[in-house]
Enzyme design. Structure first.
Site, PDB file in Angstrom:
ATOM      1  N   GLU A 139       0.097  -8.137   8.640  1.00 17.52           N
ATOM      2  CA  GLU A 139       0.226  -6.709   8.926  1.00 17.52           C
ATOM      3  C   GLU A 139       1.241  -6.013   8.017  1.00 17.52           C
ATOM      4  O   GLU A 139       1.143  -4.837   7.744  1.00 17.52           O
ATOM      5  CB  GLU A 139       0.636  -6.513  10.395  1.00 17.52           C
ATOM      6  CG  GLU A 139       0.695  -5.071  10.853  1.00 17.52           C
ATOM      7  CD  GLU A 139      -0.676  -4.397  10.829  1.00 17.52           C
ATOM      8  OE1 GLU A 139      -0.725  -3.161  10.713  1.00 17.52           O
ATOM      9  OE2 GLU A 139      -1.705  -5.120  10.923  1.00 17.52           O
TER      10      GLU A 139
ATOM     11  N   ASP B 102      -6.471   2.667 -26.458  1.00 21.44           N
ATOM     12  CA  ASP B 102      -7.221   2.576 -25.213  1.00 21.44           C
ATOM     13  C   ASP B 102      -7.177   3.890 -24.452  1.00 21.44           C
ATOM     14  O   ASP B 102      -6.220   4.672 -24.575  1.00 21.44           O
ATOM     15  CB  ASP B 102      -6.608   1.501 -24.298  1.00 21.44           C
ATOM     16  CG  ASP B 102      -7.006   0.100 -24.717  1.00 21.44           C
ATOM     17  OD1 ASP B 102      -7.989  -0.035 -25.447  1.00 21.44           O
ATOM     18  OD2 ASP B 102      -6.316  -0.849 -24.305  1.00 21.44           O
TER      19      ASP B 102
ATOM     20  N   PRO C 140       0.802  -1.226   0.000  1.00 23.47           N
ATOM     21  CA  PRO C 140       0.000   0.000   0.000  1.00 23.47           C
ATOM     22  C   PRO C 140       0.835   1.276   0.000  1.00 23.47           C
ATOM     23  O   PRO C 140       0.354   2.333  -0.422  1.00 23.47           O
ATOM     24  CB  PRO C 140      -0.829  -0.113   1.286  1.00 23.47           C
ATOM     25  CG  PRO C 140      -0.881  -1.571   1.580  1.00 23.47           C
ATOM     26  CD  PRO C 140       0.428  -2.118   1.112  1.00 23.47           C
TER      27      PRO C 140
ATOM     28  N   ARG D  16      -1.941  -7.623 -21.734  1.00 21.76           N
ATOM     29  CA  ARG D  16      -2.698  -7.211 -22.927  1.00 21.76           C
ATOM     30  C   ARG D  16      -1.894  -6.271 -23.808  1.00 21.76           C
ATOM     31  O   ARG D  16      -2.261  -6.031 -24.964  1.00 21.76           O
ATOM     32  CB  ARG D  16      -4.019  -6.576 -22.527  1.00 21.76           C
ATOM     33  CG  ARG D  16      -3.886  -5.274 -21.783  1.00 21.76           C
ATOM     34  CD  ARG D  16      -5.233  -4.805 -21.223  1.00 21.76           C
ATOM     35  NE  ARG D  16      -6.269  -4.782 -22.239  1.00 21.76           N
ATOM     36  CZ  ARG D  16      -6.419  -3.807 -23.123  1.00 21.76           C
ATOM     37  NH1 ARG D  16      -5.585  -2.780 -23.127  1.00 21.76           N
ATOM     38  NH2 ARG D  16      -7.389  -3.842 -24.016  1.00 21.76           N
TER      39      ARG D  16
END
Length: 252
Positions: free
Chosen positions: A117, A169, A90, A154
Site C-alpha cells: 500500500e 532525440d 506515485p 542511454r
C-alpha cells in the site's frame, strides 16, 4: 556509473538489464548494476518487510528497517561515491527527459522499488528524490525503475554508437523529432520528400526544423509554450500554422 536497485523481485531485472543498450554499456564496463532484495536485510526471523499501519487503514506498509539496512550496506561498500537515492512513488515528481539528463550526470544512483500500500514515512528521510513515472499506479516500482534506468543510461558518454543520437532525440532538443526516411526512395507509392534527396544541406536542415515544429505543434503544442523560439523558428512556425489551417479547411 553505478546503479543499485532495492526490490522484493530481483528476477524482474534479469532480462531487461542485460539486453540492448544497457547490456552493451555493462559489457563495456561503462555501467555497473546491482540488484538487491531488501527482504534479505530484514531483522525479523520470518523476514517480513511489511506491517499494518498505525491508526488503522487498508493495506500494508513497507517497514523502514530493511530498506535502511540495505542502503547502509551499499554506503559501506561505496563510501566514496556521492549517491542520488530515488524513491519510486506515485506522489513523486513526474519523470521526464530533463530529469533523465540530470540523473545521467551522477556517479551513483540508488532506486527503491516499493510494493504493497505504501511506505513507512521514515523511509522518505533516506532519499534525495521521490519520482513517479506518470499519473497512474503500478503494482510496484520495478517497471518504473527500469524505464528510468533505460532513459538515463542511454545518455551516458560512449553508450550510444552515434554520440549525436541522444542530443537530437525528441524531448532532448525541446521539440519533437522531425520525420526520417531510409531506402528505398519510393515504396508502394509512398515517396521520400524530394528535399532530402537533392544534397542541399541548408535546405535539408530548414526542412527538418520546419517539420520538427510542425510535429510539435500538431501533437504536443504545450511544448512550444516554454520553448525559446528563434526568429527563424517563429517564421517557420507561422507557415506551419497557416498550412495546418488550410489542410483543416480542406478536410471540412
Amino acid at each position: 556509473m553505478r546503479i543499485d536497485v532495492l526490490t522484493l523481485f530481483p528476477r524482474m531485472f534479469e532480462g531487461p538489464m542485460g539486453e540492448s543498450i544497457i547490456g552493451k554499456a555493462r559489457d563495456k564496463e561503462l555501467l555497473e548494476i546491482n540488484v538487491s532484495n531488501f527482504r534479505d536485510f530484514s531483522d525479523n526471523k520470518h523476514h517480513t518487510v511489511d506491517d499494518y499501519p498505525y491508526g488503522g487503514g487498508a493495506g500494508m506498509l513497507l517497514k523502514v528497517q530493511p530498506i535502511y539496512d540495505n542502503i547502509k550496506a551499499i554506503e559501506a561498500e561505496t563510501p566514496d561515491t556521492k549517491k542520488r537515492v530515488i524513491l519510486l512513488d506515485p506522489a513523486g515528481k513526474k519523470f521526464d527527459q530533463e530529469l533523465a539528463e540530470e540523473f545521467s550526470q551522477e556517479e551513483h544512483l540508488v532506486f527503491i522499488c516499493g510494493h504493497y500500500e505504501g511506505y513507512d514515512e521514515r523511509i522518505r528521510t533516506l532519499v534525495t528524490d521521490e519520482v513517479s513515472l506518470g499519473d497512474y499506479v503500478l503494482t510496484g516500482g520495478e517497471l518504473g525503475a527500469m524505464v528510468m534506468i533505460d532513459a538515463t543510461v542511454r545518455l551516458l558518454p560512449e553508450v550510444l554508437g552515434n554520440e549525436t543520437s541522444a542530443q537530437t532525440d525528441s524531448h532532448s532538443t525541446g521539440l519533437l523529432e522531425h520525420p526520417q526516411y531510409t531506402r528505398p526512395a519510393e515504396f508502394k507509392g509512398m515517396a521520400v520528400p524530394e528535399v532530402l534527396l537533392n544534397g542541399n544541406h541548408k535546405l535539408i536542415e530548414t526542412w527538418r526544423l520546419k517539420e520538427s515544429l510542425r510535429r510539435t505543434y500538431t501533437r504536443r503544442p504545450d511544448m512550444l509554450e516554454k520553448f525559446p523560439l528563434t526568429p527563424e523558428m517563429v517564421k517557420l512556425l507561422a507557415a506551419v500554422k497557416k498550412e495546418t489551417a488550410a489542410e483543416n479547411d480542406t478536410e471540412n
